[in-house]
Design an enzyme around this catalytic site. Structure first.
Site, PDB file in Angstrom:
ATOM      1  N   HIS A   1     -53.492  -9.824   1.588  1.00 55.66           N
ATOM      2  CA  HIS A   1     -54.685 -10.447   1.914  1.00 55.66           C
ATOM      3  C   HIS A   1     -54.668 -11.262   3.020  1.00 55.66           C
ATOM      4  O   HIS A   1     -55.559 -12.075   3.598  1.00 55.66           O
ATOM      5  CB  HIS A   1     -55.559 -10.531   1.100  1.00 55.66           C
ATOM      6  CG  HIS A   1     -55.474 -11.636   0.178  1.00 55.66           C
ATOM      7  ND1 HIS A   1     -54.774 -11.660  -0.887  1.00 55.66           N
ATOM      8  CD2 HIS A   1     -55.806 -12.826   0.164  1.00 55.66           C
ATOM      9  CE1 HIS A   1     -54.681 -12.840  -1.509  1.00 55.66           C
ATOM     10  NE2 HIS A   1     -55.285 -13.580  -0.936  1.00 55.66           N
TER      11      HIS A   1
ATOM     12  N   ASP B   1     -50.476  -7.061  -4.456  1.00 58.54           N
ATOM     13  CA  ASP B   1     -50.761  -7.404  -3.125  1.00 58.54           C
ATOM     14  C   ASP B   1     -49.763  -8.244  -2.533  1.00 58.54           C
ATOM     15  O   ASP B   1     -49.245  -9.362  -2.999  1.00 58.54           O
ATOM     16  CB  ASP B   1     -52.190  -8.428  -3.231  1.00 58.54           C
ATOM     17  CG  ASP B   1     -52.662  -8.952  -1.977  1.00 58.54           C
ATOM     18  OD1 ASP B   1     -52.158  -8.272  -1.107  1.00 58.54           O
ATOM     19  OD2 ASP B   1     -53.606  -9.603  -1.899  1.00 58.54           O
TER      20      ASP B   1
ATOM     21  N   SER C   1     -53.302 -18.751  -1.811  1.00 52.31           N
ATOM     22  CA  SER C   1     -52.977 -17.282  -1.702  1.00 52.31           C
ATOM     23  C   SER C   1     -51.571 -17.096  -1.192  1.00 52.31           C
ATOM     24  O   SER C   1     -51.372 -17.494  -0.285  1.00 52.31           O
ATOM     25  CB  SER C   1     -54.151 -16.210  -1.197  1.00 52.31           C
ATOM     26  OG  SER C   1     -55.200 -16.243  -1.952  1.00 52.31           O
TER      27      SER C   1
END
Length: 575
Positions: A181, A216, A284
């Site tokens: 992402h 992810d 992230s």
């Protein structure tokens, strides 16, 4: 996976080794002066030298062409609290704040739910759309430029830092490992930054990725000259251990980093791990570092304010992205058939990995999903082709999905008539070869021969014993037996062999040889030597008792009567 045989440098090195051997033979006089082999052998090192020069020139051109620009930063404007919270009867809890760029201070109303957070550092991010969370009781530490791990790199989208990643090796390929992402979102990444410098991102290949919320990740192939320009080194992915001290890094820029420490914890699902490191927006994809290497990658929060969630990088690289069939034993993860997933008592998550396929992930198990999604035996009846119809007792194949107009198996195949014999055939004169008969000795023939041999020997012994008895009776000086004869276990034939004349002994030996030549040899018997035990000792004792009884028997004093001679019967063992 990388294979040395596919590398052009490996092939060129192999060719140069062969040419070196040929040149050595030329030096020793192995080839004639007019041969073309020495010319070809000299051309290969020359071409290799040209190839190395061209490769080095290409690398220098790309290195010089890559522009190293100052990192773009956002001029952040913030306010600093100048007074302690105070209570206003009309507005509630208020505080005085002054802008960082200077100017007049402002009065701000404090939300009552935030009052408990004013005593320490920021605990929970204010952005509701953020996937990051700080941990209560944890604090951030400032990191000096250059003290961060050498494999850490910041991912920029313009002047804003949208995530982090690390340089590592996955299945033998040098790549960038970060969250999916971060790389594939509305804010397209434009540069990689390290220690205040950045390099623009081009159209780099992403061979492996997964967009699932729980798994992810993305693998990006970054050229080596970019890593060299930024000074980023590769790190090792290691298996996480429970209660392992870990550290996460992040910040607004690559030269203004913060770090948060915590503890890593393993969960039931091996592809997932949790940690207590505090994070913030833009963190992230940051690697989770331990003292041994990278154990995971941060992707979001698990329990807001308490735990954060990460992806087990060792599991992803060694189980899901590994091209070899042999799995490492560190996590005790096994691959099971797809049909065994339904037999488990817990729920699997279904993920789709670009470049590998779909898979079901369990606790310590995983299964690859077939391309169709299910096996042919699980197809519904509606998806099968329609069968042929039966009209008036006949099968109509017009509506069926078949390639023939008539059934393959009708009543039966047509009868075949044998061909008449060919008139021109002639008889051959070849004779069938007779197989040599193998010599054998049937059991009945062997038994009859043994019986005849025993009877012949018995008759001869009877005749000789009668002659000896007659001669002993006619002798006047023959003394009687001085003592009782002792029982002997020697065969009768061996005792009386000296009494048989030489002519009869020759006849007996010829009979024995004839019988033994027609008798098949016995099977070899393996003699096992037993150690003396209780059973053998008892056997010896019983043998001694029997010998004592035989020795105590009363000896016979009378000589055998000539009127009633006792014929001696011998067996084949005495021959």
């Amino acid at each position: 996976m990388y294979h040395p045989g596919r590398s052009p440098s490996f092939l060129i090195t192999l060719a140069n080794v062969i040419c070196a051997a040929i040149l050595f033979d030329i030096h020793t006089g192995g080839y004639q002066p007019g041969s073309l082999i020495p010319i070809v052998a000299w051309m290969t090192p020359f071409v290799t030298l040209l190839w190395l020069s061209a490769s080095f020139a290409t690398y220098l051109y790309k290195y010089v062409r890559t522009r190293l620009l100052p990192e773009e930063k956002v001029a952040r404007v913030y306010y600093t609290a100048q007074s302690a919270p105070y209570f206003d009867p009309a507005l509630g809890v208020m505080m005085q704040f002054a802008p960082s760029h200077g100017g007049a201070s402002i009065e701000v109303q404090v939300n009552p739910s935030w009052i408990s957070l004013l005593g320490g550092s920021l605990k929970i991010n204010g952005d509701d759309a953020s996937n990051e969370s700080a941990v209560l009781g944890s604090f951030y530490s400032s990191v000096k430029p250059g003290d961060e791990p050498a494999s850490l790199v910041a991912i920029k989208s313009g002047p804003q830092t949208i995530g982090f990643g690390c340089r590592t090796k996955i299945d033998g390929d040098d790549c960038l490992f970060t969250a999916n992402h971060v790389w594939n979102n509305s804010m397209r990444p434009t540069a990689l930054a390290k220690r205040g410098k950045q390099v623009a991102i081009e159209d780099w290949e992403t061979p492996l990725s997964c967009d699932h919320k729980m798994l992810d990740f993305v693998v990006v192939r970054v050229p080596k000259h970019v890593w060299s320009k930024l000074g980023v080194k590769a790190t090792q992915l290691v298996c996480p251990s429970d209660k392992d001290a870990v550290t996460c890094y992040g910040g607004s820029s690559s030269d203004n980093l913060l770090s948060g420490t915590g503890v890593c914890s393993k969960v039931d699902f091996s592809w997932k791990l949790t940690h207590s490191c505090p994070t913030a927006a833009g963190w992230s994809g940051t690697p989770i570092y331990s003292s041994r290497g990278v154990v995971g990658m941060h992707v979001g929060f698990e329990d807001i304010g308490k735990l954060n969630r990460g992806v087990n990088a060792f599991y992803v690289s060694n189980y899901l992205l590994r091209s070899q069939e042999t799995l490492p034993p560190e996590l005790s993860v096994i691959e099971i058939p797809f049909e065994d997933v339904e037999t488990r008592s817990y729920e699997f998550i279904e993920v789709e990995i670009k470049g590998r396929g779909k898979a079901k992930l369990g606790k310590r198990e995983f299964a690859w999903i077939p391309e169709s999604g299910k096996y042919w035996a699980d197809d519904d009846d509606d998806s099968l082709p329609p069968p042929p119809k039966v009209v008036d007792g006949k099968m109509v194949w017009s509506s069926a999905q078949e390639t023939v107009a008539e059934p393959l198996n009708y009543q039966r195949a047509a009868g075949s008539r044998p061909l008449p014999p060919f008139l021109n055939l002639q008889a051959t004169t070849s004779k069938k070869e007779k197989q040599p008969l193998q010599e054998e000795c049937p059991l009945d023939l062997l038994g009859s021969r043994l019986a005849s041999l025993e009877s012949c020997v018995e008759k001869i012994l009877q005749m000789k014993s009668l002659e000896l008895l007659g001669s002993s009776q006619n002798c006047q000086t023959s003394p009687g037996p001085s003592e009782a004869p002792k029982q002997s276990f020697t065969p009768c034939y061996s005792k009386q062999e000296s009494l048989i004349p030489l002519e009869s002994q020759g006849i007996l030996k010829e009979l024995v040889k004839t019988s033994l030549s027609a008798t098949p040899p016995p099977n070899p018997v393996t003699v096992s030597v037993e150690k003396p035990g209780p059973s053998t000792q008892s056997t010896k004792k019983s043998a001694r008792r029997r010998n004592r009884r035989k020795s105590t028997r009363k000896p016979v004093q009378e000589s055998p009567s000539p009127a009633s001679p006792q014929p001696t019967k011998t067996s084949l063992r005495g021959i």
